[in-house]
Design a protein around this motif. Structure first.
Motif, PDB file in Angstrom:
ATOM      1  N   LEU A  18      11.568   0.966   7.532  1.00 20.52           N
ATOM      2  CA  LEU A  18      10.956  -0.300   7.931  1.00 20.52           C
ATOM      3  C   LEU A  18       9.501  -0.135   8.363  1.00 20.52           C
ATOM      4  CD1 LEU A  18      11.218  -3.316   8.350  1.00 20.52           C
ATOM      5  CD2 LEU A  18      12.191  -2.858  10.607  1.00 20.52           C
ATOM      6  N   HIS A  19       9.181   0.919   9.132  1.00 18.35           N
ATOM      7  CA  HIS A  19       7.801   1.079   9.588  1.00 18.35           C
ATOM      8  C   HIS A  19       6.837   1.249   8.417  1.00 18.35           C
ATOM      9  CE1 HIS A  19       9.021   5.328   9.312  1.00 18.35           C
ATOM     10  NE2 HIS A  19       7.732   5.593   9.155  1.00 18.35           N
ATOM     11  N   THR A  20       7.274   1.889   7.335  1.00 18.94           N
ATOM     12  CA  THR A  20       6.425   2.049   6.148  1.00 18.94           C
ATOM     13  C   THR A  20       6.321   0.733   5.389  1.00 18.94           C
ATOM     14  OG1 THR A  20       7.060   4.377   6.013  1.00 18.94           O
ATOM     15  CG2 THR A  20       6.052   3.391   4.051  1.00 18.94           C
ATOM     16  N   ILE A  21       7.428   0.019   5.280  1.00 24.70           N
ATOM     17  CA  ILE A  21       7.401  -1.302   4.622  1.00 24.70           C
ATOM     18  C   ILE A  21       6.396  -2.209   5.323  1.00 24.70           C
ATOM     19  CG2 ILE A  21       8.740  -3.430   4.279  1.00 24.70           C
ATOM     20  CD1 ILE A  21       9.490  -1.407   2.223  1.00 24.70           C
ATOM     21  N   LYS A  22       6.375  -2.182   6.645  1.00 25.52           N
ATOM     22  CA  LYS A  22       5.435  -3.020   7.399  1.00 25.52           C
ATOM     23  C   LYS A  22       3.985  -2.661   7.065  1.00 25.52           C
ATOM     24  CE  LYS A  22       8.454  -3.985  11.335  1.00 25.52           C
ATOM     25  NZ  LYS A  22       8.681  -3.782  12.778  1.00 25.52           N
ATOM     26  N   ARG A  23       3.689  -1.375   6.949  1.00 27.43           N
ATOM     27  CA  ARG A  23       2.327  -0.952   6.613  1.00 27.43           C
ATOM     28  C   ARG A  23       1.959  -1.370   5.188  1.00 27.43           C
ATOM     29  NH1 ARG A  23       1.311   5.090   8.163  1.00 27.43           N
ATOM     30  NH2 ARG A  23      -0.810   4.453   7.656  1.00 27.43           N
ATOM     31  N   VAL A  24       2.890  -1.209   4.258  1.00 24.15           N
ATOM     32  CA  VAL A  24       2.636  -1.598   2.873  1.00 24.15           C
ATOM     33  C   VAL A  24       2.411  -3.110   2.796  1.00 24.15           C
ATOM     34  CG1 VAL A  24       3.647  -1.758   0.560  1.00 24.15           C
ATOM     35  CG2 VAL A  24       3.862   0.369   1.877  1.00 24.15           C
ATOM     36  N   LEU A  25       3.251  -3.877   3.473  1.00 24.90           N
ATOM     37  CA  LEU A  25       3.064  -5.332   3.481  1.00 24.90           C
ATOM     38  C   LEU A  25       1.709  -5.721   4.075  1.00 24.90           C
ATOM     39  CD1 LEU A  25       6.568  -6.753   4.457  1.00 24.90           C
ATOM     40  CD2 LEU A  25       5.424  -6.886   2.237  1.00 24.90           C
ATOM     41  N   GLY A  26       1.282  -5.023   5.118  1.00 30.70           N
ATOM     42  CA  GLY A  26      -0.028  -5.280   5.706  1.00 30.70           C
ATOM     43  C   GLY A  26      -1.140  -5.102   4.677  1.00 30.70           C
ATOM     44  N   ASN A  27      -1.035  -4.058   3.857  1.00 27.12           N
ATOM     45  CA  ASN A  27      -2.022  -3.830   2.797  1.00 27.12           C
ATOM     46  C   ASN A  27      -1.974  -4.923   1.737  1.00 27.12           C
ATOM     47  OD1 ASN A  27      -2.831  -1.452   4.052  1.00 27.12           O
ATOM     48  ND2 ASN A  27      -1.445  -0.187   2.844  1.00 27.12           N
ATOM     49  N   ILE A  28      -0.772  -5.382   1.416  1.00 28.61           N
ATOM     50  CA  ILE A  28      -0.626  -6.468   0.447  1.00 28.61           C
ATOM     51  C   ILE A  28      -1.256  -7.745   1.011  1.00 28.61           C
ATOM     52  CG2 ILE A  28       1.068  -7.972  -0.692  1.00 28.61           C
ATOM     53  CD1 ILE A  28       2.872  -5.423  -0.909  1.00 28.61           C
ATOM     54  N   PHE A  29      -0.987  -8.041   2.278  1.00 32.75           N
ATOM     55  CA  PHE A  29      -1.561  -9.239   2.901  1.00 32.75           C
ATOM     56  C   PHE A  29      -3.088  -9.149   2.957  1.00 32.75           C
ATOM     57  CE2 PHE A  29       2.585  -9.540   5.559  1.00 32.75           C
ATOM     58  CZ  PHE A  29       3.265 -10.053   4.469  1.00 32.75           C
ATOM     59  N   ASP A  30      -3.622  -7.966   3.249  1.00 34.96           N
ATOM     60  CA  ASP A  30      -5.077  -7.775   3.262  1.00 34.96           C
ATOM     61  C   ASP A  30      -5.668  -8.058   1.889  1.00 34.96           C
ATOM     62  OD1 ASP A  30      -5.133  -7.075   5.936  1.00 34.96           O
ATOM     63  OD2 ASP A  30      -5.303  -4.916   5.571  1.00 34.96           O
ATOM     64  N   SER A  31      -5.039  -7.544   0.848  1.00 35.34           N
ATOM     65  CA  SER A  31      -5.515  -7.773  -0.509  1.00 35.34           C
ATOM     66  C   SER A  31      -5.482  -9.255  -0.859  1.00 35.34           C
ATOM     67  CB  SER A  31      -4.667  -6.977  -1.504  1.00 35.34           C
ATOM     68  OG  SER A  31      -5.077  -7.232  -2.819  1.00 35.34           O
ATOM     69  N   LEU A  32      -4.418  -9.910  -0.441  1.00 34.84           N
ATOM     70  CA  LEU A  32      -4.259 -11.340  -0.711  1.00 34.84           C
ATOM     71  C   LEU A  32      -5.328 -12.162   0.010  1.00 34.84           C
ATOM     72  CD1 LEU A  32      -2.445 -13.366  -2.168  1.00 34.84           C
ATOM     73  CD2 LEU A  32      -1.021 -13.440  -0.131  1.00 34.84           C
ATOM     74  N   TYR A  33      -5.697 -11.738   1.199  1.00 38.13           N
ATOM     75  CA  TYR A  33      -6.747 -12.416   1.959  1.00 38.13           C
ATOM     76  C   TYR A  33      -8.087 -12.341   1.209  1.00 38.13           C
ATOM     77  CZ  TYR A  33     -10.108 -13.409   5.651  1.00 38.13           C
ATOM     78  OH  TYR A  33     -11.149 -13.934   6.374  1.00 38.13           O
ATOM     79  N   HIS A  34      -8.390 -11.164   0.670  1.00 30.70           N
ATOM     80  CA  HIS A  34      -9.663 -10.962  -0.025  1.00 30.70           C
ATOM     81  C   HIS A  34      -9.664 -11.499  -1.455  1.00 30.70           C
ATOM     82  CE1 HIS A  34     -11.447  -8.713   3.225  1.00 30.70           C
ATOM     83  NE2 HIS A  34     -10.345  -7.973   3.310  1.00 30.70           N
TER      84      HIS A  34
END
Length: 155
Positions: A84-100
């Motif tokens: 789960l802790h890795t999934i959260k980090r990966v999702l954070g990167n996906i959300f960052d990409s989506l923001y930009h």
């Protein structure tokens, strides 16, 4: 119908690259496999030389939690996903990409553990879609034999 020629699929924890190659062959999509284990990454590179890859598959040796999602990536696949802790980090990167780079992104999770599934189902940025039933692939019944599908909400 979720993945077509126009899409770019990120295969997190791609191993030997079989999913990346299969999806590129079947759908015509571009596929990028991310693999941490150097031995598996080397095997993926060899497998990527197959005609089935059609020059539409590439592999990255690296940590999924640190991987920056390319602007064109709009589909993400996780087989037996990370803790789960890795999934959260990966999702954070996906959300960052989506923001930009705002775009439609769909996530696919196969063989998910209960903790990760509960997190995904209750995440404010994820909208669960109808899962893809895979129970016909094996004789024994297993409730995990499905692919969970999520759309990522923009903001």
């Amino acid at each position: 119908g979720h993945i077509r020629k126009k899409h770019t699929l990120i295969d997190y924890g791609s191993g030997k690259g079989r999913v990346s190659i299969f999806m590129a062959y079947q759908t015509g999509c571009h596929s990028i496999g991310i693999e941490y284990d150097e031995r598996l990454y080397e095997k993926a590179l060899l497998n990527g030389e197959s005609p089935a890859a059609r020059n539409r598959v590439s592999f990255v040796h690296g940590d999924a939690a640190l991987y920056e999602l390319p602007a064109q990536a709009d589909r993400c696949f996780f087989f037996n996903p990370f803790a789960l802790h890795t999934i959260k980090r990966v999702l954070g990167n996906i959300f960052d990409s989506l923001y930009h780079h705002p775009r439609e992104i769909k996530l696919f999770f196969y063989y998910v553990n209960e903790e990760v599934e509960n997190f995904l189902n209750n995440h404010v940025r994820l909208e669960q879609e109808e899962p893809i039933d895979c129970s016909d692939l094996f004789e024994e019944k297993d409730a995990k034999e499905r692919i969970l599908v999520y759309s990522v909400n923009l903001f």
